[in-house]
Design a protein around this motif. Sequence first.
Motif, PDB file in Angstrom:
ATOM      1  N   PRO A 266      -1.490  13.626  -6.467  1.00 14.45           N
ATOM      2  CA  PRO A 266      -0.522  12.540  -6.230  1.00 14.45           C
ATOM      3  C   PRO A 266       0.353  12.809  -5.008  1.00 14.45           C
ATOM      4  O   PRO A 266       0.940  13.882  -4.874  1.00 14.45           O
ATOM      5  N   ILE A 267       0.410  11.832  -4.118  1.00 18.88           N
ATOM      6  CA  ILE A 267       1.275  11.888  -2.941  1.00 18.88           C
ATOM      7  C   ILE A 267       2.112  10.615  -2.911  1.00 18.88           C
ATOM      8  O   ILE A 267       1.565   9.499  -2.980  1.00 18.88           O
ATOM      9  N   SER A 268       3.415  10.752  -2.817  1.00 20.39           N
ATOM     10  CA  SER A 268       4.309   9.588  -2.843  1.00 20.39           C
ATOM     11  C   SER A 268       4.123   8.707  -1.614  1.00 20.39           C
ATOM     12  O   SER A 268       3.822   9.194  -0.510  1.00 20.39           O
ATOM     13  N   ASN A 269       4.296   7.405  -1.817  1.00 14.78           N
ATOM     14  CA  ASN A 269       4.286   6.472  -0.698  1.00 14.78           C
ATOM     15  C   ASN A 269       5.478   6.735   0.219  1.00 14.78           C
ATOM     16  O   ASN A 269       6.478   7.333  -0.191  1.00 14.78           O
ATOM     17  N   VAL A 270       5.361   6.284   1.468  1.00 20.05           N
ATOM     18  CA  VAL A 270       6.483   6.376   2.397  1.00 20.05           C
ATOM     19  C   VAL A 270       6.869   4.972   2.847  1.00 20.05           C
ATOM     20  O   VAL A 270       6.015   4.086   2.945  1.00 20.05           O
ATOM     21  N   MET A 271       8.147   4.782   3.114  1.00 22.04           N
ATOM     22  CA  MET A 271       8.648   3.515   3.624  1.00 22.04           C
ATOM     23  C   MET A 271       8.835   3.632   5.136  1.00 22.04           C
ATOM     24  O   MET A 271       9.535   4.517   5.622  1.00 22.04           O
TER      25      MET A 271
END
Length: 299
Positions: A266-271
Amino acid sequence: MKKMDLNLLVALHFLIEECSVAGAAHRMNMSAPAMSRTLARIRLVVEDPILVRTQHSMIPTPKALQIQEQVRGIVELSQAFFAQIRGFDLSAMSRTFSIRANDLFIGAYGVKLVEILKQHSPNSVLRFVPESDLDHDPLNAGSIDLVISSSRKFGADIKVQNLFSSSFVGIAREDHPIFDAEITPERFVTYDHISVSRRGRSAGPIDTALAELSIKRRVTYITPTFHTALFALGKSDLILPVMPTAMLENIEQLGLKLRPFTLPIPISNVMIVQAWHPRLEYDEAHRWLRRILKELTAD
């Protein structure tokens, strides 16, 4: 310094920015000989050559670089003043928009933005500036109009607007052996990785996620741009583990035989955001540019 003719400031601004008499002449709708005479006048007033010729080009003098941002600020302020008086006319505007962004964003949206600018403001210029650590505060310095970034490390007074959120995938050449079986975390770290970092870093969020599984990867290739990473994939077993999904269309346009895959961790989304200095908050041209970028990236 002798008394400065304010009409020379615009010419001085374009000359330093273009480092070319012909380029500055084109920006001001003048002939090259006329711009050469203008440069001669500027040199007398400023008591500095401003541009000096090398073997293949012209380069700005140290004094020209010293006054560049101050001149740019004066020209933009005067343009905004007269635009306010006579009403905003986008089609008649002649302005250079400087945007700092990484190479993937430029590749994905640069040409589209140029076409929009050509349609609505044909006399204006779009200047993309690569990300750098040399200028730590370009917005306050006035050298950049907009910063497009995933970073939130801006000053408290800097205005920030969300553009879009991006998830990540891994990517490798289309006949890479990683595709021969299920891509598990263990198989994921079997192959050497590429790290994209303008600061030369090899570690990031992906290493944190792997550490939770008691797994380590090996980074053997570090590059400052995504495009150099993509071209390194074609003839190697290297893996680029964090490719923004929002930019996958750009890879197809490059014609590279690469294939994305779902990350096994799992890798978090970026804004992705656009940021600007408060002095440009109510600038009509800048507001138009921000709106166009918001609409373009939303699509």
